[in-house]
Write a protein that holds these residues in place. Structure first.
Motif, short mmCIF file in Angstrom:
data_model
loop_
_atom_site.label_atom_id
_atom_site.label_comp_id
_atom_site.label_asym_id
_atom_site.label_seq_id
_atom_site.Cartn_x
_atom_site.Cartn_y
_atom_site.Cartn_z
N ASP A 1 40.68 -27.89 0.58
CA ASP A 1 39.81 -28.82 -0.15
C ASP A 1 38.83 -29.51 0.81
O ASP A 1 37.66 -29.68 0.47
N LEU A 2 39.30 -29.90 1.98
CA LEU A 2 38.42 -30.57 2.94
C LEU A 2 37.41 -29.57 3.53
O LEU A 2 36.28 -29.95 3.84
N ILE B 1 51.23 -27.89 0.50
CA ILE B 1 50.40 -29.07 0.21
C ILE B 1 49.35 -29.26 1.31
O ILE B 1 48.18 -29.50 1.02
N LYS B 2 49.77 -29.15 2.56
CA LYS B 2 48.82 -29.31 3.67
C LYS B 2 47.76 -28.21 3.65
O LYS B 2 46.59 -28.47 3.94
N ASN B 3 48.15 -27.01 3.28
CA ASN B 3 47.20 -25.90 3.20
C ASN B 3 46.18 -26.16 2.09
O ASN B 3 44.98 -25.93 2.28
N ILE B 4 46.63 -26.67 0.95
CA ILE B 4 45.71 -26.99 -0.15
C ILE B 4 44.77 -28.12 0.26
O ILE B 4 43.56 -28.05 0.00
N GLU B 5 45.28 -29.14 0.91
CA GLU B 5 44.43 -30.25 1.37
C GLU B 5 43.41 -29.75 2.39
O GLU B 5 42.24 -30.17 2.37
N TYR B 6 43.82 -28.90 3.29
CA TYR B 6 42.90 -28.35 4.28
C TYR B 6 41.79 -27.54 3.63
O TYR B 6 40.61 -27.67 3.99
N GLU C 1 55.83 -28.71 1.74
CA GLU C 1 54.92 -29.53 2.54
C GLU C 1 53.82 -28.67 3.17
O GLU C 1 52.66 -29.10 3.23
#
Length: 53
Positions: free
Chosen positions: A50-51, A43-48, A40
């Motif tokens: 990307d944003l 995943i949050k690090n990748i989403e961050y 998790e």
């Protein structure tokens, strides 16, 4: 244990296996929980990232 003859050894053997199974089950649950939290976090690090980009 309670008995000093062969019955005590038999009961002690089964109780040792039972306690070992409990410890192994708890370790397995803890390990699965830590692995899920690690995934998790990735995943949050990748989403961050990307944003951010």
């Amino acid at each position: 244990m309670f008995f000093e003859d062969w019955r005590g050894y038999l009961i002690a053997g089964f109780s040792l296996v039972w306690i070992a199974n409990i410890y192994m089950s708890l370790f397995c649950l803890l390990r699965q929980n830590l692995k899920a939290e690690k995934i998790e976090a990735k995943i949050k690090n990748i989403e961050y990232n990307d944003l951010k980009n």
